[in-house]
Design an enzyme around this catalytic site. Structure first.
Site, PDB file in Angstrom:
ATOM      1  N   SER A  50       0.857  -1.192   0.000  1.00 15.43           N
ATOM      2  CA  SER A  50       0.000   0.000   0.000  1.00 15.43           C
ATOM      3  C   SER A  50       0.892   1.241   0.000  1.00 15.43           C
ATOM      4  CB  SER A  50      -0.893   0.000   1.246  1.00 15.43           C
ATOM      5  OG  SER A  50      -0.073   0.131   2.393  1.00 15.43           O
ATOM      6  N   ASP A  83      -0.898  -1.584  -4.073  1.00 15.21           N
ATOM      7  CA  ASP A  83      -2.272  -1.716  -3.582  1.00 15.21           C
ATOM      8  C   ASP A  83      -2.870  -0.311  -3.380  1.00 15.21           C
ATOM      9  OD1 ASP A  83      -4.509  -3.040  -2.570  1.00 15.21           O
ATOM     10  OD2 ASP A  83      -3.710  -3.162  -0.525  1.00 15.21           O
ATOM     11  N   HIS A  84      -4.085  -0.105  -3.838  1.00 18.91           N
ATOM     12  CA  HIS A  84      -4.815   1.158  -3.622  1.00 18.91           C
ATOM     13  C   HIS A  84      -4.023   2.422  -3.945  1.00 18.91           C
ATOM     14  CE1 HIS A  84      -8.501  -0.523  -2.069  1.00 18.91           C
ATOM     15  NE2 HIS A  84      -7.783  -1.366  -1.345  1.00 18.91           N
ATOM     16  N   HIS A 189     -12.178  -3.288   4.659  1.00 18.23           N
ATOM     17  CA  HIS A 189     -10.826  -3.562   5.137  1.00 18.23           C
ATOM     18  C   HIS A 189     -10.818  -3.655   6.662  1.00 18.23           C
ATOM     19  CE1 HIS A 189      -9.614  -1.537   1.201  1.00 18.23           C
ATOM     20  NE2 HIS A 189      -9.178  -2.776   1.111  1.00 18.23           N
ATOM     21  N   HIS A 223     -11.474  -7.522  -2.473  1.00 21.22           N
ATOM     22  CA  HIS A 223     -10.710  -6.851  -1.414  1.00 21.22           C
ATOM     23  C   HIS A 223     -11.347  -7.197  -0.071  1.00 21.22           C
ATOM     24  CE1 HIS A 223      -7.997  -3.799  -3.378  1.00 21.22           C
ATOM     25  NE2 HIS A 223      -8.566  -4.391  -4.404  1.00 21.22           N
ATOM     26  N   GLY A 224     -10.659  -6.824   0.992  1.00 22.58           N
ATOM     27  CA  GLY A 224     -11.225  -7.021   2.333  1.00 22.58           C
ATOM     28  C   GLY A 224     -11.586  -8.468   2.581  1.00 22.58           C
ATOM     29  N   SER A 225     -10.711  -9.380   2.134  1.00 24.03           N
ATOM     30  CA  SER A 225     -11.092 -10.792   2.138  1.00 24.03           C
ATOM     31  C   SER A 225     -10.424 -11.627   3.219  1.00 24.03           C
ATOM     32  CB  SER A 225     -10.830 -11.400   0.760  1.00 24.03           C
ATOM     33  OG  SER A 225     -11.783 -10.888  -0.132  1.00 24.03           O
ATOM     34  N   ASN A 266      -7.461 -10.313  -1.866  1.00 23.37           N
ATOM     35  CA  ASN A 266      -6.576  -9.505  -1.019  1.00 23.37           C
ATOM     36  C   ASN A 266      -6.699  -9.897   0.453  1.00 23.37           C
ATOM     37  OD1 ASN A 266      -6.175  -8.114  -3.381  1.00 23.37           O
ATOM     38  ND2 ASN A 266      -6.444  -6.102  -2.456  1.00 23.37           N
ATOM     39  N   THR A 269      -5.313  -8.460   6.938  1.00 18.16           N
ATOM     40  CA  THR A 269      -5.665  -8.528   8.363  1.00 18.16           C
ATOM     41  C   THR A 269      -5.341  -9.884   8.999  1.00 18.16           C
ATOM     42  OG1 THR A 269      -7.361  -6.845   8.113  1.00 18.16           O
ATOM     43  CG2 THR A 269      -7.615  -8.352   9.974  1.00 18.16           C
TER      44      THR A 269
END
Ligand code: 13P
Length: 349
Positions: A50, A83-84, A189, A223-225, A266, A269
């Site tokens: 990122s 990323d992003h 996220h 995303h946020g997976s 992605n 976390t």
């Protein structure tokens, strides 16, 4: 093996019907954990940074650490991905540094917080595509807005506020020529995605399936997976952490996505939780320790275990040697002569 094109990784994943995990990195231990898992499972992999990671580690450190990963693991295809990206300038700087793939997240304005208009998103994403493709670099775009905030980037709120409209996804893919398309289906996220195991009211797999039906040849990105597994939460809390109860994206939903066009997943976390739990455990149970290696080694091992598990669950395990990666120059030629098409096949409604 030199770094390879993410487009090639995703095209191969589509042929093989599997997904490829894109894991975020900030430091050497995380890169080593990912490479340990890729080697262990014989997986191609996407390593992504990122803007926050590029700042934290400094561009050159991070870039050369990933080059070291490629040099030490010649049998593993590795795509290096921004990323992003929040602007054309961010993506350009990554490309000039040597990244083989960039995400232009034009769903938000350059502040990385305010939702952009559809036309603004198309314009900035197309500008990145026009710069990236002649250089053989892959572009991921985003349509719809994810929830939550990651490294200061994100609109916040729940993931349900700006779900992707399938018609807009088609128009966006046609007008920009992106190689991969991130869509918003209710994920966000960070650790706090859902307050209970998600069902169709909060995790819109039906929207994902609709988009795949309209754009059957477009590589979709989730995303946020992170799955935010309870056992990882428990380790953090057992050793003094204070995580509130939370749910992530169940792996079986990701697998349903993979059967419906998802090629890039992605995950950040889960790895953060694994490392933090392992570090907390050492510091809590052995307070006399002070050599960073005493807690960084278990942290690296804990992350490797999570990444290897995801690689197996996403189906990329065993596929590292399926194909011969081509150079970025060959990929650039493919974009120029049209053999690497960026015109999506659109299915009739
Ligand atoms: P998680 O916070 O669910 O790991 O998502 C990471 C991500 O989408 C990075 O872009």
């Amino acid at each position: 093996m030199p770094l390879v094109s993410m487009r090639q990784l995703l095209d191969e994943a589509a042929k093989g019907g599997y997904g490829v995990g894109a894991f975020n990195v900030n430091d050497m231990e995380q890169i080593q954990a990912i490479m340990g898992a890729a080697k262990e499972t014989n997986s191609p992999v996407i390593i992504q940074a990122s803007r926050g990671a590029r700042q934290f580690a400094q561009d050159k450190y991070l870039f050369h650490l990933i080059l070291a990963a490629a040099e030490l693991n010649p049998e593993i295809p590795i795509a290096m991905h921004q990323d992003h990206g929040n602007s054309f300038e961010t993506c350009k700087s990554a490309i000039e540094l040597g990244y083989t793939s960039v995400m232009m997240d034009g769903s938000l304005k350059e502040d990385g917080k305010t939702p952009a208009t559809f036309d603004e998103n198309v314009a900035v994403t197309k500008k990145v595509v026009d710069f990236a493709h002649p250089r053989g670099v892959t572009v991921e775009g985003e349509i719809g807005v994810l929830g939550g905030v990651e490294d200061g980037h994100g609109a916040g709120g729940s993931g349900l506020e700006h779900i992707t409209d399938p018609d807009q996804a088609v128009e966006f893919a046609e007008r920009t020529g992106v190689d991969a398309l991130a869509i918003a289906i209710g994920t966000s996220h960070g650790a706090y995605k859902f307050t209970k195991k998600p069902d169709g009211s909060v995790l819109k797999m039906d929207v994902l399936i609709k988009i795949h039906q309209r754009l059957p040849n477009t590589h979709l990105v989730m995303h946020g997976s992170s799955s935010v597994p309870k056992d990882l939460q428990d380790i953090v809390n057992e050793y003094g952490g204070k995580l509130k109860e939370t749910w992530g994206v169940p792996v079986e939903e990701i697998q349903l996505g993979i059967r419906n066009g998802v090629r890039k997943i992605n995950v950040d976390t889960d790895n953060r939780l694994a490392m933090t739990g392992a570090i907390r455990k050492v510091l809590w149970t052995q307070p006399e320790k002070f050599d960073p290696r005493d807690y960084l080694k278990p942290a690296r091992e804990a992350m490797q275990k999570v990444v290897a598990t995801r690689m197996t669950q996403f189906g990329q395990a065993g596929h590292a040697g399926d194909y011969k990666p081509v150079s970025i120059a060959v990929i650039a030629k493919g974009y120029a002569d049209g053999s690497l098409t960026t015109k999506p096949l659109v299915a009739a409604r």
